[in-house]
Write an enzyme that holds these catalytic residues in place. Structure first.
Site, short mmCIF file in Angstrom:
data_model
loop_
_atom_site.label_atom_id
_atom_site.label_comp_id
_atom_site.label_asym_id
_atom_site.label_seq_id
_atom_site.Cartn_x
_atom_site.Cartn_y
_atom_site.Cartn_z
N ASP A 1 0.85 -1.19 0.00
CA ASP A 1 0.00 0.00 0.00
C ASP A 1 0.88 1.24 0.00
OD1 ASP A 1 -2.33 -1.41 0.02
OD2 ASP A 1 -2.57 -1.38 2.20
N TYR B 1 5.79 -8.75 8.04
CA TYR B 1 5.45 -7.35 8.26
C TYR B 1 5.77 -6.95 9.69
CZ TYR B 1 2.63 -7.53 3.98
OH TYR B 1 2.21 -7.66 2.69
N TYR C 1 -4.29 -9.42 3.20
CA TYR C 1 -4.58 -8.03 3.60
C TYR C 1 -4.26 -7.91 5.08
CZ TYR C 1 -6.96 -7.33 -0.86
OH TYR C 1 -7.25 -7.21 -2.19
#
Ligand SMILES: [Zn+2]
Ligand SMILES: [Zn+2]
Length: 411
Positions: free
Chosen positions: A238, A304, A376
């Site tokens: 993103d 992440y 996501y």
């Protein structure tokens, strides 16, 4: 002369008669009707020998006239060779290929001829033009014909009397890291004007002034003297997510490059010198078109780092319990509301490998999350109104918000 050859000579005379009945033909157009005859001597020489046979046989001569098949075109190939070399003079290339577009009339003439002669031994005039011009360009320039992936394709349009070229793009592979938020991966045109420029985008035509593509691309374009770039990432983060760790693989495609044989180290150094506050690239090397689809198909696990805040104070052991219950879980993720306007509404299944608690203050935590490509991650934390199941907010019975997110490893 043995018997077989004698029969063959009769055949040559029989077919040639039909060709020359309609008028004078040039050596090439006559020779081309017998491509395999006498081995690899070329249509010009072949036609000359056949004419000698005909002269002996008929005691006639066909001289000083215009060929009714090609209209004399095949005697005039050097002009096209010159034009091909001229149009490509600013381009670096090693290999090339010639393609020809002939007029409908020439097509019809050829078909008429083949109908008359039976076309048992012929090749098309296009094939002859491509080969002959190719051979001459090779001779003048020292470059080589390549049928599979030529650097330059010459397109000869006879009816339009035009030569154009198609230049193979240069493909560069590398990995990029993105150190700042609010830079998209690829060029992002202004939605209001579609890139033309308007008051919304301050006449820049862009929604975001910079992108990873442009930060890398401007240096590549300057060196390769290309027209524009296309950027192919192995997925994308993103816009507000940083790309750290070992970086994300990409292929940069440089369209219509004038230069082709450059030292990529210099370009890598330039990018890392002038853009070092925003991005960094590594592993830069030349690539192939095929690598793009490979990159696009990559489904690799990512790790992440995620800063999360909670709307109330939580117990550390509750967090550890909740994230522990997500280890190895298969998420069911309905397309997030934030991307619904551009993606199909469906449910995706993605695996969470593990989640680690790295830091904790009570109403905030730092997590490391290892999950399958295409997950996501923000929705795994927030739940997105129950569209991602399970999710951390539900498990802890809080409203969890993602403050920042970084990719820290891309296998
Ligand atoms: Zn001809
Ligand atoms: Zn605009």
């Amino acid at each position: 002369m043995d018997k077989d050859e004698h029969i063959y000579q009769d055949e040559i005379i029989k077919i040639s008669e039909k060709v020359i009945n309609d008028g004078y033909v040039c050596n090439r157009c006559l020779g081309r009707q017998f491509v395999n005859l006498w081995g690899n001597i070329g249509n010009e020489e072949r036609g000359r020998r056949i004419k000698n046979i005909l002269r002996d046989y008929y005691k006639i001569d066909h001289i000083s006239n215009v060929c009714w098949i090609c209209g004399g075109f095949l005697d005039d190939l050097d002009e096209w060779v010159r034009r091909c070399i001229d149009i490509s003079k600013d381009y670096e290339y090693d290999t090339f290929l010639v393609g020809t577009h002939i007029s409908g009339l020439l097509h019809e003439t050829e078909e008429y001829l083949w109908e008359k002669t039976g076309a048992r031994y012929t090749e098309s005039i296009k094939a002859e033009i491509n080969r002959e011009i190719g051979k001459r360009i090779e001779k003048v320039t020292g470059k080589n014909v390549d049928f599979v992936k030529p650097d330059i394709l010459f397109l000869i349009d006879i009816p339009l009397d035009k030569v154009t070229i198609k230049v193979k793009p240069v493909y560069i592979y590398g990995r990029y890291k993105k150190y700042v938020r609010d830079i998209p991966q690829t060029k992002w045109p202004c939605r209001a004007c579609g890139g033309v420029g308007c008051y919304v985008c301050n006449y820049t035509g862009k929604k975001y002034l910079e992108s990873v593509e442009e930060l890398i691309g401007k240096h590549a374009l300057k060196s390769f003297l290309g027209e524009f770039t296309k950027f192919h990432g192995a997925g994308r983060e993103d816009i507000d997510v940083r790309m750290l760790g070992n970086g994300r693989p990409f292929v940069l495609e440089i369209i219509n490059p004038k230069k082709r044989f450059l030292d990529l180290t210099q370009i890598e150094n330039d990018i890392n010198k002038y853009e070092k506050d925003k991005i960094e690239v590594s592993n830069i090397r030349f690539a192939d078109k095929e690598e793009i689809s490979y990159l696009k198909s990559l489904k690799v696990d990512k790790i992440y780092k995620c800063d999360v805040t909670f709307d109330r104070i939580l117990d550390k052991k509750d967090i550890i319990k909740a994230i522990g219950s997500m280890n190895g879980v298969i998420l069911k993720q309905r397309t997030p509301t934030r991307v619904l306007h551009r993606r199909k509404d469906l449910i995706r299944e993605r695996r969470v490998n593990w989640i680690k608690l790295v830091d904790y203050t009570g109403d905030s935590a730092v997590l490391e999350i290892s999950c399958e490509g295409g997950t996501y991650v923000k929705e795994l934390i927030t739940g997105d109104y129950g569209r991602t199941i399970p999710n951390l907010s539900d498990l802890l019975d809080v409203t969890a918000t993602v403050k920042t997110l970084d990719v820290i490893s891309f296998k």
